[in-house]
Every structure is written in C-alpha cells, then in structure tokens.
Design a protein around this motif. Structure first.
Motif, PDB file in Angstrom:
ATOM      1  N   HIS A  54       0.870  -1.180   0.000  1.00  0.00           N
ATOM      2  CA  HIS A  54       0.000   0.000   0.000  1.00  0.00           C
ATOM      3  C   HIS A  54       0.907   1.230   0.000  1.00  0.00           C
ATOM      4  CE1 HIS A  54      -3.295  -2.702   0.951  1.00  0.00           C
ATOM      5  NE2 HIS A  54      -2.559  -3.190   1.948  1.00  0.00           N
ATOM      6  N   TYR A  55       0.747   2.078  -0.997  1.00  0.00           N
ATOM      7  CA  TYR A  55       1.615   3.249  -1.162  1.00  0.00           C
ATOM      8  C   TYR A  55       0.722   4.440  -1.441  1.00  0.00           C
ATOM      9  CZ  TYR A  55       5.522   6.082  -2.966  1.00  0.00           C
ATOM     10  OH  TYR A  55       6.467   7.057  -3.181  1.00  0.00           O
ATOM     11  N   ALA A  56       0.685   5.388  -0.472  1.00  0.00           N
ATOM     12  CA  ALA A  56      -0.232   6.535  -0.571  1.00  0.00           C
ATOM     13  C   ALA A  56      -1.648   5.982  -0.764  1.00  0.00           C
ATOM     14  CB  ALA A  56       0.184   7.469  -1.697  1.00  0.00           C
ATOM     15  N   ASP A  57      -2.342   6.346  -1.861  1.00  0.00           N
ATOM     16  CA  ASP A  57      -3.719   5.893  -2.048  1.00  0.00           C
ATOM     17  C   ASP A  57      -3.825   4.757  -3.052  1.00  0.00           C
ATOM     18  OD1 ASP A  57      -3.027   7.336  -4.262  1.00  0.00           O
ATOM     19  OD2 ASP A  57      -4.933   8.399  -4.434  1.00  0.00           O
ATOM     20  N   ILE A  74       6.362   9.658   2.306  1.00  0.00           N
ATOM     21  CA  ILE A  74       5.087   9.154   1.809  1.00  0.00           C
ATOM     22  C   ILE A  74       4.748   7.855   2.532  1.00  0.00           C
ATOM     23  CG2 ILE A  74       3.820   8.308  -0.208  1.00  0.00           C
ATOM     24  CD1 ILE A  74       5.588  10.085  -1.941  1.00  0.00           C
ATOM     25  N   PRO A  75       3.591   7.789   3.194  1.00  0.00           N
ATOM     26  CA  PRO A  75       3.244   6.581   3.935  1.00  0.00           C
ATOM     27  C   PRO A  75       3.126   5.356   3.028  1.00  0.00           C
ATOM     28  CG  PRO A  75       1.824   8.417   4.545  1.00  0.00           C
ATOM     29  CD  PRO A  75       2.585   8.851   3.339  1.00  0.00           C
ATOM     30  N   TYR A  76       3.678   4.248   3.468  1.00  0.00           N
ATOM     31  CA  TYR A  76       3.496   2.986   2.761  1.00  0.00           C
ATOM     32  C   TYR A  76       3.544   1.851   3.771  1.00  0.00           C
ATOM     33  CZ  TYR A  76       8.626   2.473   3.072  1.00  0.00           C
ATOM     34  OH  TYR A  76       9.923   2.372   3.524  1.00  0.00           O
ATOM     35  N   ARG A 181      -8.962   5.941   2.310  1.00  0.00           N
ATOM     36  CA  ARG A 181      -7.533   5.795   2.032  1.00  0.00           C
ATOM     37  C   ARG A 181      -6.809   7.131   2.144  1.00  0.00           C
ATOM     38  NH1 ARG A 181      -3.548   2.772   3.121  1.00  0.00           N
ATOM     39  NH2 ARG A 181      -1.860   2.855   1.647  1.00  0.00           N
ATOM     40  N   SER A 184      -6.375   7.960   5.717  1.00  0.00           N
ATOM     41  CA  SER A 184      -5.298   7.162   6.301  1.00  0.00           C
ATOM     42  C   SER A 184      -3.936   7.732   5.938  1.00  0.00           C
ATOM     43  CB  SER A 184      -5.415   5.712   5.818  1.00  0.00           C
ATOM     44  OG  SER A 184      -4.341   4.931   6.289  1.00  0.00           O
ATOM     45  N   VAL A 185      -3.781   8.136   4.671  1.00  0.00           N
ATOM     46  CA  VAL A 185      -2.524   8.725   4.215  1.00  0.00           C
ATOM     47  C   VAL A 185      -2.244  10.027   4.961  1.00  0.00           C
ATOM     48  CG1 VAL A 185      -1.355   9.803   2.254  1.00  0.00           C
ATOM     49  CG2 VAL A 185      -2.579   7.654   1.942  1.00  0.00           C
ATOM     50  N   GLU A 188      -1.283   9.340   8.691  1.00  0.00           N
ATOM     51  CA  GLU A 188       0.058   8.795   8.852  1.00  0.00           C
ATOM     52  C   GLU A 188       1.106   9.849   8.521  1.00  0.00           C
ATOM     53  OE1 GLU A 188       2.701   4.869   7.708  1.00  0.00           O
ATOM     54  OE2 GLU A 188       0.582   4.946   7.207  1.00  0.00           O
ATOM     55  N   LEU A 215       0.125  16.387  -0.737  1.00  0.00           N
ATOM     56  CA  LEU A 215      -0.615  15.223  -1.243  1.00  0.00           C
ATOM     57  C   LEU A 215      -1.225  15.478  -2.620  1.00  0.00           C
ATOM     58  CD1 LEU A 215      -2.403  14.257   2.093  1.00  0.00           C
ATOM     59  CD2 LEU A 215      -0.523  13.031   0.978  1.00  0.00           C
TER      60      LEU A 215
END
Length: 289
Positions: A54-57, A74-76, A181, A184-185, A188, A215
């Motif tokens: 899962h990477y960003a959206d 970038i959240p993953y 999503r 969530s991004v 985080e 974003l």
C-alpha cells in the motif's frame, strides 16, 4: 530474547544514522523488513515473493520479483503473503546520496514522488544484474576502501538510472474507499512529522494547505474528505497533534518556552501561549510546574 532484539534494532538504527547508508540481504525466513527511522531514509528493495504493498492511495499486488522505492515522506505499508521471501534492501539518506546538494531532490524523482511509480516488475535477467549490484554494495560497506562511499553512491545511482529506463508497472488499483484511504494517508503523514527532536529542526507542515499541497489535492477536498471520514476538520487533527507534542516537549525536555514555540512552528511565543491555553486550559509555564 526480546532485550537482545531491541539492542540489535537499536544498534542497526544507530549505525544507519551515523553512516547514512546500510544494505543487507533479506533472509529466507520471510523477514522482509527491518526497523529504521523512516523519517530520514529512502529505501530500495529487490524482492522475490508474493506481497501486497500500500503506497499513498494505491495498492499493488506482486507475485514474483519487484523493485520497490520507498520515500520516507510518503506513507506505505508492506504485507508479505508468501512463506519464502528473499532479496536485498538498501537504506540511505538524501544527504548521503548527494552530500553537496547539487542534484534534483529525490522527492521529485519519478521513482520516489507521490504521483510516480515506486514499484517495477523485474525479469530474470534484470534480477541477476541487480543482485550483483546489491551484492557489491554490501561488500563495499564492509571494506576498508578509502572511497567506498563514493562507490556505493555510484551503485545506487546505477540502480536509479536503470530503473527509470524500465517500463513502469500499471497494476496499481485505487482503494475501493478513496476517502478512507486519503484519510489514512493524511493521518500517517501527520504522525510522521513527529517527534520534534530539536529546536533547530522545527515543524515544517503546520496547516491543512501544507498537507493538501504535499498530497497534490485541493485543500477544500482534503478538508471535506477528512471531516467526512473522521468527523473532525483537518485543522483540528493538526492542532490536537501539535498540542500533544507540546505537552510531551514541556514534560520531557529543558527547552525554554521560546524554543518550544519555534520548534512547533509559532512565530512568537505569545502565539504559542494562546494556542496551548486554548487546547489545554493551562499556560505552558504552569503545565510544566
């Protein structure tokens, strides 16, 4: 045993922070990740196995060999789905790769930016070539060669340039619940701004617009989405997290109030005093007593 694991992780993090680089082989027991300071380090993984990333959206499902590029901004997250998972990982800071700050920021690279392609499918021939490069990096980091850092930088750049030439994978899927999503991004990404470790490195992202710009969405869309999912506006999430960090700094540091205010992005201590009292009912000084 747990204490030994904690010391091992601590030693790994300390060494990584000191050198700005570390490469290691992923063992066959499925432990495809190690704990490290994601705030500061970029990550390149060459892995063979079945996984979901899962990477960003976006979500990517892999069953074979892939090359993954992780951006600490970038959240993953990574789900290992197969019992056997092998490959290599290297972690490095932007300062290590470009100590003289002469090149374009890694965050603008098509491999690392939010809208880029962080995952490439690799065939057998490409995997054999990349295995050799990762092997050489591991060998060099253990050597006494005077210019080994320069050589390792060349190996990293070789991987980056070879990867840019490859055709990007098109198997990304939008999450079924895009609003969830994105929320969530955002949450985080907000959490990754903390802790603030020094007054010399103040908080950079302080407003809803800062997060929306990062974003690549309109601030109104971000605000509407966050409120729809969580029931609270974006600005409230940011303010509550800053207030929580302010309390932690006041309790666990000897920074003066001006330093705390500056570290949390306030231009003047009076602005911080008013903010803190609004969210806690106390002044910073009385809270510390």
């Amino acid at each position: 045993m747990k204490e030994k694991i904690r010391r091992s992780v601590s030693d790994f993090n300390s060494e990584l922070k000191l050198k700005g680089f570390n490469a290691f082989q992923i063992e066959e027991d499925g432990n495809a990740t190690k704990i490290y300071s994601r705030k500061e380090f970029y990550k390149i993984c060459l892995t063979t196995g079945k996984s979901k990333i899962h990477y960003a959206d976006r979500t990517f499902e892999a069953d074979g060999t892939i090359l993954f590029f992780g951006n600490p901004h970038i959240p993953y997250s990574w789900e290992t789905l197969s019992s056997t998972y092998v490959g290599y990982t290297c972690l490095f800071s932007e300062d290590f790769l470009d100590p003289h700050n002469r090149s374009e920021s890694l965050q603008q690279s098509p491999l690392f930016k939010l809208s880029g392609t962080p995952i490439l499918e690799i065939d057998t021939k490409q995997r054999d070539f990349l295995n050799q490069i990762f092997g050489k990096m591991i060998e060099e980091q253990q050597s006494d060669y005077q210019f080994k850092d320069d050589l390792i930088r060349n190996y990293i750049n070789l991987i980056l340039h070879e990867s840019i030439k490859l055709r990007p994978s098109e198997k990304y899927n939008q999450d079924k619940n895009a609003a969830s999503r994105l929320t969530s991004v955002f949450l985080e990404l907000l959490e990754r701004q903390f802790p603030i470790e020094s007054p010399d490195r103040p908080l950079q992202m302080k407003s809803a617009k800062d997060y929306a710009d990062y974003l690549a969405v309109h601030v109104n869309y971000l605000n509407r989405t966050i409120k729809e999912v969580t029931g609270k506006p974006t600005s409230i999430h940011i303010s509550e997290r800053i207030a929580g960090e302010a309390k932690a700094i006041l309790q666990h540091s000897d920074w003066n109030i001006s330093e705390v205010a500056f570290a949390l992005g306030f231009e003047y201590p009076t602005y911080f005093n008013n903010f803190f009292k609004k969210h806690t009912g106390k002044t910073p000084t009385s809270f510390r007593l």
